[in-house]
Design a protein around this motif. Structure first.
Motif, mmCIF file in Angstrom:
data_model
loop_
_atom_site.group_PDB
_atom_site.id
_atom_site.type_symbol
_atom_site.label_atom_id
_atom_site.label_comp_id
_atom_site.label_asym_id
_atom_site.label_seq_id
_atom_site.Cartn_x
_atom_site.Cartn_y
_atom_site.Cartn_z
ATOM 1 N N TYR A 1 4.340 6.130 -5.142
ATOM 2 C CA TYR A 1 4.409 6.233 -6.598
ATOM 3 C C TYR A 1 3.352 7.209 -7.130
ATOM 4 O O TYR A 1 3.647 8.070 -7.966
ATOM 5 C CB TYR A 1 4.202 4.850 -7.223
ATOM 6 C CG TYR A 1 3.978 4.882 -8.722
ATOM 7 C CD1 TYR A 1 5.047 4.958 -9.602
ATOM 8 C CD2 TYR A 1 2.684 4.850 -9.254
ATOM 9 C CE1 TYR A 1 4.854 5.001 -10.964
ATOM 10 C CE2 TYR A 1 2.486 4.892 -10.613
ATOM 11 C CZ TYR A 1 3.560 4.969 -11.471
ATOM 12 O OH TYR A 1 3.349 5.016 -12.823
ATOM 13 N N LEU A 2 2.111 7.095 -6.649
ATOM 14 C CA LEU A 2 1.043 7.962 -7.131
ATOM 15 C C LEU A 2 1.286 9.415 -6.748
ATOM 16 O O LEU A 2 1.025 10.328 -7.539
ATOM 17 C CB LEU A 2 -0.298 7.489 -6.572
ATOM 18 C CG LEU A 2 -0.798 6.136 -7.092
ATOM 19 C CD1 LEU A 2 -2.087 5.736 -6.375
ATOM 20 C CD2 LEU A 2 -1.016 6.160 -8.594
ATOM 21 N N SER B 1 -8.806 3.464 -6.033
ATOM 22 C CA SER B 1 -8.535 2.252 -6.797
ATOM 23 C C SER B 1 -9.714 1.946 -7.706
ATOM 24 O O SER B 1 -10.880 2.113 -7.337
ATOM 25 C CB SER B 1 -8.274 1.075 -5.867
ATOM 26 O OG SER B 1 -9.371 0.855 -5.006
ATOM 27 N N LEU C 1 -4.635 -2.503 -7.841
ATOM 28 C CA LEU C 1 -3.722 -3.390 -7.138
ATOM 29 C C LEU C 1 -4.141 -3.590 -5.688
ATOM 30 O O LEU C 1 -3.865 -4.618 -5.085
ATOM 31 C CB LEU C 1 -2.298 -2.821 -7.202
ATOM 32 C CG LEU C 1 -1.671 -2.739 -8.593
ATOM 33 C CD1 LEU C 1 -0.342 -2.014 -8.510
ATOM 34 C CD2 LEU C 1 -1.480 -4.125 -9.178
ATOM 35 N N ARG D 1 -6.557 0.764 -13.164
ATOM 36 C CA ARG D 1 -6.077 0.489 -11.813
ATOM 37 C C ARG D 1 -6.415 1.593 -10.817
ATOM 38 O O ARG D 1 -6.497 1.344 -9.621
ATOM 39 C CB ARG D 1 -4.566 0.261 -11.822
ATOM 40 C CG ARG D 1 -4.156 -1.025 -12.524
ATOM 41 C CD ARG D 1 -2.680 -1.273 -12.387
ATOM 42 N NE ARG D 1 -2.301 -2.555 -12.973
ATOM 43 C CZ ARG D 1 -1.056 -3.009 -13.010
ATOM 44 N NH1 ARG D 1 -0.077 -2.286 -12.492
ATOM 45 N NH2 ARG D 1 -0.785 -4.176 -13.552
ATOM 46 N N LEU E 1 6.024 -5.805 -7.315
ATOM 47 C CA LEU E 1 4.918 -4.900 -7.571
ATOM 48 C C LEU E 1 5.146 -4.232 -8.922
ATOM 49 O O LEU E 1 6.190 -3.617 -9.142
ATOM 50 C CB LEU E 1 4.828 -3.843 -6.466
ATOM 51 C CG LEU E 1 3.771 -2.749 -6.617
ATOM 52 C CD1 LEU E 1 2.373 -3.355 -6.594
ATOM 53 C CD2 LEU E 1 3.914 -1.714 -5.513
ATOM 54 N N GLN F 1 0.815 -1.203 0.000
ATOM 55 C CA GLN F 1 0.000 0.000 0.000
ATOM 56 C C GLN F 1 0.857 1.263 0.000
ATOM 57 O O GLN F 1 0.586 2.215 -0.748
ATOM 58 C CB GLN F 1 -0.924 0.008 1.241
ATOM 59 C CG GLN F 1 -1.943 -1.121 1.260
ATOM 60 C CD GLN F 1 -1.468 -2.275 2.116
ATOM 61 O OE1 GLN F 1 -0.275 -2.565 2.153
ATOM 62 N NE2 GLN F 1 -2.381 -2.950 2.791
ATOM 63 N N GLN G 1 2.655 1.883 -3.418
ATOM 64 C CA GLN G 1 1.775 2.440 -4.434
ATOM 65 C C GLN G 1 1.442 3.895 -4.138
ATOM 66 O O GLN G 1 1.397 4.730 -5.049
ATOM 67 C CB GLN G 1 0.472 1.630 -4.514
ATOM 68 C CG GLN G 1 -0.520 2.216 -5.525
ATOM 69 C CD GLN G 1 -1.743 1.367 -5.719
ATOM 70 O OE1 GLN G 1 -1.808 0.551 -6.613
ATOM 71 N NE2 GLN G 1 -2.730 1.565 -4.861
ATOM 72 N N LEU H 1 3.793 -1.454 -11.443
ATOM 73 C CA LEU H 1 2.942 -0.277 -11.554
ATOM 74 C C LEU H 1 2.816 0.207 -12.998
ATOM 75 O O LEU H 1 2.244 1.260 -13.249
ATOM 76 C CB LEU H 1 3.503 0.852 -10.679
ATOM 77 C CG LEU H 1 3.525 0.541 -9.175
ATOM 78 C CD1 LEU H 1 4.401 1.544 -8.449
ATOM 79 C CD2 LEU H 1 2.134 0.536 -8.599
#
Length: 296
Positions: free
Chosen positions: A8-9, A45, A50, A282, A248, A2, A5, A250
Motif C-alpha cells: 500500500y505504501l 512506522s 500498525l 501511523r 487491516l 507487514q 502495508q 489503512l
C-alpha cells in the motif's frame, strides 16, 4: 499484514504529482518532450503505527514521452510513461521486498491564465516476498503478486503576486487519486495460506506552493516551498489466515511539506528536483525526486 502495508505504501509513493513527474511545463513547451525521473525514499512506522519497528526503503525510475497537441492560449500534451520500482522492508521479526512495474497514459493541460490540469491512468504489478520469524521461532517465507490500476486527476492555478508573470506567486492545487489492487494468496513455507481481498484506495491531496519564478537573466529558474494535507478515504483490506478472517484498516490522514526547484538549461533542457517530508500518526516518509526533460 507487514507485506500488505508495504504494498500500500509503495503504491502511494508511486502516485506522484504532476510537478514531480514533469517538472514545470511553463519552462519549454515545444512540440514534444522526453523525460526521465528517479526517486528514492523511506517509510518508518510512527508511535501509533500498525506495525512496530517497520521500515521500508524504496527506489523508482520512470521514463516518458509526450507531444503538444494543442497550442496558443490552450496548450495540451498527451503522453505515455513506463516505470519500475523496488522496495526492501525491515520488521521487528523479519524482512521483505517488493518489485514492481507500471505503464500509463497521461494528458496535461496549461492555460495562459495560469489554470492547469493533469490526468493520469496507469496499470502495473507488485511482486512481494517476506521472510519472518513466527511465535515458535521458525523462519517463514512466502511470496505473491498482484495487479494494480491507478487513476489520478490534479488541478491548480498560479496566482502571481507581482505585476509581471515572474517573481513571487501562490499556486493552490488539489489531487484526487484512486487505486485498485487485486486479491492474492500467499503460500508460506510453514503451510500457512494467507488470502487477501482486493482493496481500493481513494486519496485527496490539497495543498499550495509558495514560489519565486525568475524568467529573465543569466540563470532563469523557479524555486518553491510546498505543503499539502493528504486524506485516505478507503484502504480497508480483509485477509484470511487459514480461513480465519482478519481486517487491516489503512485509512488515515497526514501532512506533507517540501521544497523544490526547476532549472532550464537553454531552450531544450530542464532539470527539476524536490525533497518531501510526510508526517502522520501511523508512518513518516522522506522522499527525494530528480528529473530531466528534453524538449524539441
Amino acid at each position: 499484514m507487514q507485506t500488505l502495508q508495504a504494498s500500500y505504501l509503495l503504491a502511494m509513493a508511486e502516485t506522484q504529482t504532476w510537478q514531480q513527474r514533469m517538472g514545470n511545463l511553463r519552462s519549454g513547451y515545444e512540440t514534444a518532450n522526453l523525460w526521465l525521473r528517479g526517486s528514492t525514499g523511506e517509510f518508518k512506522s510512527s508511535r501509533n503505527g500498525l506495525i512496530d519497528r517497520f521500515k521500508m526503503k524504496y527506489t523508482g525510475l520512470q521514463l516518458g514521452a509526450d507531444k503538444l497537441v494543442g497550442d496558443g492560449e490552450h496548450r495540451l500534451w498527451a503522453g505515455a510513461m513506463v516505470g519500475t520500482n523496488h522496495a526492501t522492508q525491515n520488521y521487528a521479526a523479519g524482512d521483505g521486498s517488493i518489485k514492481g512495474w507500471h505503464g500509463g497514459l497521461y494528458a496535461s493541460y496549461l492555460n495562459s491564465n495560469g489554470i492547469w490540469a493533469d490526468a493520469l491512468v496507469k496499470y502495473g504489478q507488485h511482486k512481494s516476498r517476506f521472510n519472518v520469524q513466527d511465535t515458535a521461532g521458525t523462519r517463514v517465507r512466502g511470496q505473491d503478486s498482484s495487479k494494480m490500476l491507478t487513476t489520478s486527476l490534479e488541478v491548480g492555478k498560479r496566482f502571481h503576486l507581482t505585476a509581471t508573470e515572474s517573481g513571487l506567486y501562490l499556486e493552490p492545487r488539489v489531487q484526487l487519486a484512486w487505486s485498485h489492487q487485486d486479491s492474492g494468496t500467499f503460500h508460506a513455507s510453514n503451510g500457512l495460506t494467507v488470502k487477501t481481498s482486493a482493496w481500493n484506495s481513494l486519496l485527496t491531496r490539497t495543498g499550495v506552493d509558495l514560489g519565486y519564478d525568475v524568467q529573465d537573466g543569466p540563470l532563469p529558474m523557479n524555486v518553491y516551498l510546498k505543503g499539502a494535507w493528504v486524506k485516505e478515504y478507503k484502504g480497508q483490506v480483509d485477509y484470511y489466515l487459514n480461513d480465519s478472517k482478519e481486517k487491516l484498516d489503512l485509512g488515515n490522514s497526514w501532512w506533507s511539506t517540501g521544497v523544490g526547484m526547476t532549472l532550464p538549461l537553454g531552450n531544450s533542457h530542464l532539470l527539476y528536483a524536490d525533497v518531501e517530508r510526510t508526517t502522520g500518526n501511523r508512518f513518516r516518509q522522506t522522499q527525494a525526486n530528480a528529473g530531466y526533460r528534453y524538449t524539441f
